[in-house]
Design a protein around this motif. Structure first.
Motif, PDB file in Angstrom:
ATOM      1  N   LEU A 464      54.245  35.605  16.079  1.00 30.02           N
ATOM      2  CA  LEU A 464      55.380  36.376  16.582  1.00 30.02           C
ATOM      3  C   LEU A 464      56.178  35.562  17.587  1.00 30.02           C
ATOM      4  N   VAL A 465      57.454  35.877  17.681  1.00 28.60           N
ATOM      5  CA  VAL A 465      58.224  35.441  18.841  1.00 28.60           C
ATOM      6  C   VAL A 465      57.904  36.449  19.932  1.00 28.60           C
ATOM      7  N   ILE A 575      67.762  42.104  17.471  1.00 33.41           N
ATOM      8  CA  ILE A 575      67.753  40.672  17.196  1.00 33.41           C
ATOM      9  C   ILE A 575      66.795  40.391  16.044  1.00 33.41           C
ATOM     10  N   MET A 576      67.155  39.426  15.207  1.00 35.61           N
ATOM     11  CA  MET A 576      66.342  39.047  14.050  1.00 35.61           C
ATOM     12  C   MET A 576      65.979  37.571  14.173  1.00 35.61           C
ATOM     13  N   TYR A 584      60.036  37.158   8.959  1.00 39.19           N
ATOM     14  CA  TYR A 584      61.283  37.679   9.502  1.00 39.19           C
ATOM     15  C   TYR A 584      60.932  38.786  10.491  1.00 39.19           C
ATOM     16  N   GLN A 585      61.256  38.555  11.741  1.00 39.74           N
ATOM     17  CA  GLN A 585      60.908  39.485  12.814  1.00 39.74           C
ATOM     18  C   GLN A 585      62.152  40.192  13.303  1.00 39.74           C
ATOM     19  N   HIS A 592      60.784  48.899  19.381  1.00 40.87           N
ATOM     20  CA  HIS A 592      59.845  48.706  18.283  1.00 40.87           C
ATOM     21  C   HIS A 592      60.181  47.374  17.605  1.00 40.87           C
ATOM     22  N   LYS A 593      59.159  46.723  17.063  1.00 38.87           N
ATOM     23  CA  LYS A 593      59.365  45.451  16.372  1.00 38.87           C
ATOM     24  C   LYS A 593      58.660  45.513  15.023  1.00 38.87           C
ATOM     25  N   ILE A 594      59.316  45.016  13.987  1.00 31.19           N
ATOM     26  CA  ILE A 594      58.740  44.999  12.649  1.00 31.19           C
ATOM     27  C   ILE A 594      58.880  43.589  12.092  1.00 31.19           C
ATOM     28  N   VAL A 595      57.787  43.094  11.499  1.00 39.45           N
ATOM     29  CA  VAL A 595      57.758  41.740  10.955  1.00 39.45           C
ATOM     30  C   VAL A 595      57.412  41.798   9.479  1.00 39.45           C
ATOM     31  N   LEU A 596      58.217  41.147   8.647  1.00 38.15           N
ATOM     32  CA  LEU A 596      57.880  40.917   7.244  1.00 38.15           C
ATOM     33  C   LEU A 596      57.329  39.500   7.162  1.00 38.15           C
ATOM     34  N   SER A 597      56.071  39.357   6.763  1.00 40.92           N
ATOM     35  CA  SER A 597      55.444  38.039   6.764  1.00 40.92           C
ATOM     36  C   SER A 597      54.904  37.692   5.383  1.00 40.92           C
TER      37      SER A 597
END
Length: 651
Positions: A464-465, A575-576, A584-585, A592-597
């Motif tokens: 993650l960032v 921010i992306m 893609y975070q 809330h944060k969602i990440v496609l990994s």
């Protein structure tokens, strides 16, 4: 107030629901207001706002853009406010000042100074300045509309608020006031009625009618001004004493007292009694109140008669009161009517996280801003028949008074991120980025149609960032990964990446043949021409370690030198981040944060409380949400993310 033309109602904001003072607000803007009452019958002073004529049903700015007048929203001592709506449906508050009330050069200079100061502000907790223009009878200052009224209306309804809510409100106000003070601006009229709620229940400071600049040329100000209950004792001293930034700290102390005890500490029906109480520091805490000792101590210190004994903005946030009780992650509209129900369930650990996040969101630790200056050209009209000078008008393309913000918000549907625009952005690099996007989108499509099932045994929490600082107006975009790696994406397009506890670095830069070229240097091998980059990355390393909270709740991954930030994009939704490993975070504005990994195979949710849940994408889609950490807006956010990725490919 009366007019032959009927008002054209707009239904989305009701009467007295925006960022204006209520009609009963009393201001003391000039010295004469603090004179002793005459022995005989006192002549009633003309209220300048009464000179303001109701605007026509459609008001146009100098470019011909029309705004349709809506509800009358209220008035203060000098202006009336009306709702305005443009052709796109956006709604604003229009502070309307009658030209007839601008009777001399001093009054004109004061209005232009207000416009200049407010126009130069850019902070999440300051009412946004939109536009200013005029017609034959009025000057219009178009502002962001705040539909949930002000702290004053909330207090009228609630009588008192909880200490937990007050902590949250105080941090937002202090963040905005610290921003003002860093820019050498003192507000001088901070009060509950000038602190407004935006649609998301964040506080916004408004009304810069009494704001002034403190600098080496004018280290003190001597005008007696403000609102009686909030005036600091040194202001009442007039020319014999002078005042500075400390008057805002005093006013914040008054607001805190009022929020916790129900009324200002020096309140009286007689203004002269208020002033005497202020001079003598004559106030008490109600004996039957349950307000904490820590809150009382903070109030005592902020209300020190000696302005130099009051704590600074940073010192205020070090008081035990911010750490001894609950601190919510956000405020909801429930607070407008009653005590929120969830405050009792916030743990101490959650409170500390929320406190740190709130400070970060309001820019407590941001780098200093350029001070505001009022130039002679700001105050001189270029055309004799107009009041507003050209330098303050919206068509000023020189931007010579506009602060260059380190936050460059760009829409997703735009050119490639500006941080790479100076690099040799050739076909190979475009291909590498779009190839990653294409694979992710194709996998998502297959998973949604049931043609692809990721192996749940292989699921891993993504990198993650975890921290970031956007300083692209000077150096670049600095970030920390959940591996503890620190990177800076410099404005020239190259990245320097270093690890904690290791002396080697990676230099990553665009390359025509391979898309990205990575050079690895040991500490003793680092080229001299990278010395500036090394100083910058060391600075950001120390800064983020000292000041920023980690989104990943302290969980670290194995170090992997192959992962870096390829580009990022900002817009009004958040921010992306696009990472080199195909992740893609999305950091949304609701925290809330969602990440496609793993190219869309897995999806991760990080809550504002730093709970992390990683699952195969098909599990989440079948369930319609995450299991342990559901997000009320998951479907909306998921569709938004897909839309953004598709837009990226089409660029």
């Amino acid at each position: 107030m009366s007019s032959k033309r009927p008002l054209q109602p707009l239904n989305d904001v009701q009467l007295n629901k925006a960022n204006i003072q209520s009609p009963t607000t009393v201001k003391t803007p000039i010295k004469g207001a603090i004179s002793k009452p005459d022995a005989g019958k006192k002549k009633k002073r003309e209220k300048l706002s009464s000179l303001c004529k109701t605007p026509p049903s459609i008001v146009k700015n100098r470019h011909g853009r029309g705004y349709r007048r809506g509800h009358f929203l209220g008035e203060g001592g000098f202006a009336r406010c009306f709702q305005m709506k443009d052709d796109t449906g956006r709604t604003f508050a229009a502070k309307t000042v009658a030209k007839a009330s601008i009777k001399n050069e001093k009054t004109k200079t004061k209005l232009l100074s207000e416009i200049k100061i407010h126009k130069s502000m850019s902070h999440p907790n300051i009412v946004e300045f939109i536009d200013c223009f005029e017609d034959d009878v009025n000057v219009y200052i178009l502002l962001e509309i705040c539909p949930h009224q002000s702290l004053m209306e909330l207090l009228k309804t609630r009588k008192i608020i909880t200490e937990a809510e007050a902590r949250f409100f105080m941090v937002q106000v202090i963040g905005a006031v610290k921003y003002l003070h860093r820019r050498k601006v003192v507000h001088r009229d901070l009060k509950l009625g000038n602190i407004f709620f935006d649609p998301h229940m964040n506080l916004k400071i408004g009304d810069f009618g009494l704001a002034t600049i403190i600098n080496s040329a004018h280290p003190r100000r001597y005008t007696i001004c403000g609102t009686p209950n909030y005036i600091a004792p040194e202001v009442l001293g007039g020319k014999d004493v002078g005042h500075g930034f400390e008057v805002d700290i005093w006013a914040i102390g008054i607001m805190l007292y009022a929020m916790l005890f129900g009324k200002p500490p020096f309140q009286s029906k007689d203004v002269q009694v208020i002033y005497e109480r202020i001079k003598n520091n004559d106030y008490k805490f109600p004996p039957d109140s349950l307000v904490s000792l820590e809150a009382r101590q903070l109030i005592r210190d902020m209300l020190s008669t000696d302005p130099y004994q009051r704590p600074s903005m940073d010192q205020v946030l070090e008081y035990d009161w911010f750490k001894c009780g609950s601190f919510p992650s956000h405020i909801t509209t429930e607070s407008l009517k009653q005590k929120p129900k969830n405050l009792a369930f916030i743990t101490k650990e959650e409170s500390m996280i929320n406190f740190a996040n709130c400070k970060q969101q309001v820019g407590i630790n941001d780098v200093p801003k350029h001070p505001v200056e009022i130039l002679r050209t700001d105050l001189e009209s270029e055309r004799p028949r107009t009041l507003l000078p050209h330098s303050l008008s919206p068509d000023n393309t020189k931007n010579k008074y506009k602060e260059v913000s380190p936050v460059n918000i760009k829409p997703y549907k735009s050119k490639i991120s500006n941080q790479l625009s100076k690099a040799s952005y050739d076909n190979k690099m475009v291909y590498m980025l779009s190839e990653s996007l294409s694979e992710t989108l194709e996998n998502i499509k297959l998973i949604e149609t049931g043609q692809l099932q990721p192996d749940p045994k292989l699921v891993q929490k993504p990198q993650l960032v975890s921290k970031w600082v956007d300083y692209s107006n000077k150096h670049g975009f600095a970030y920390q990964l959940s591996t503890n790696s620190i990177g800076v994406l410099f404005t020239e397009g190259h990245t320097v990446l270093k690890f904690q506890d290791r002396s080697d670095i990676f230099l990553i830069h665009p390359n025509e043949e391979t898309g990205w070229k990575v050079d690895h240097f040991q500490r003793e091998q680092i080229p001299k021409d990278l010395s500036n980059e090394m100083q910058v990355i060391e600075f950001f390393d120390k800064y983020m370690t000292a000041h920023l909270s980690d989104v990943s709740s302290g969980e670290k991954h194995d170090q992997n030198g192959g992962v870096f930030l390829r580009r990022y994009t900002r817009d009004d939704n958040g921010i992306m981040f696009e990472l080199s490993n195909g992740s893609y975070q999305f950091n949304f504005k609701d925290h809330h944060k969602i990440v496609l990994s793993e190219y869309g195979h897995y999806i991760t949710h990080i809550t504002p409380n730093k709970e992390i849940e990683t699952l195969p994408l098909d599990y989440v889609l079948k369930n319609g949400n995450f299991f342990e950490t559901p997000d009320d807006y998951f479907t909306v956010k998921y569709n938004f993310m897909k839309h953004v990725l598709r837009e990226k490919i089409s660029i």
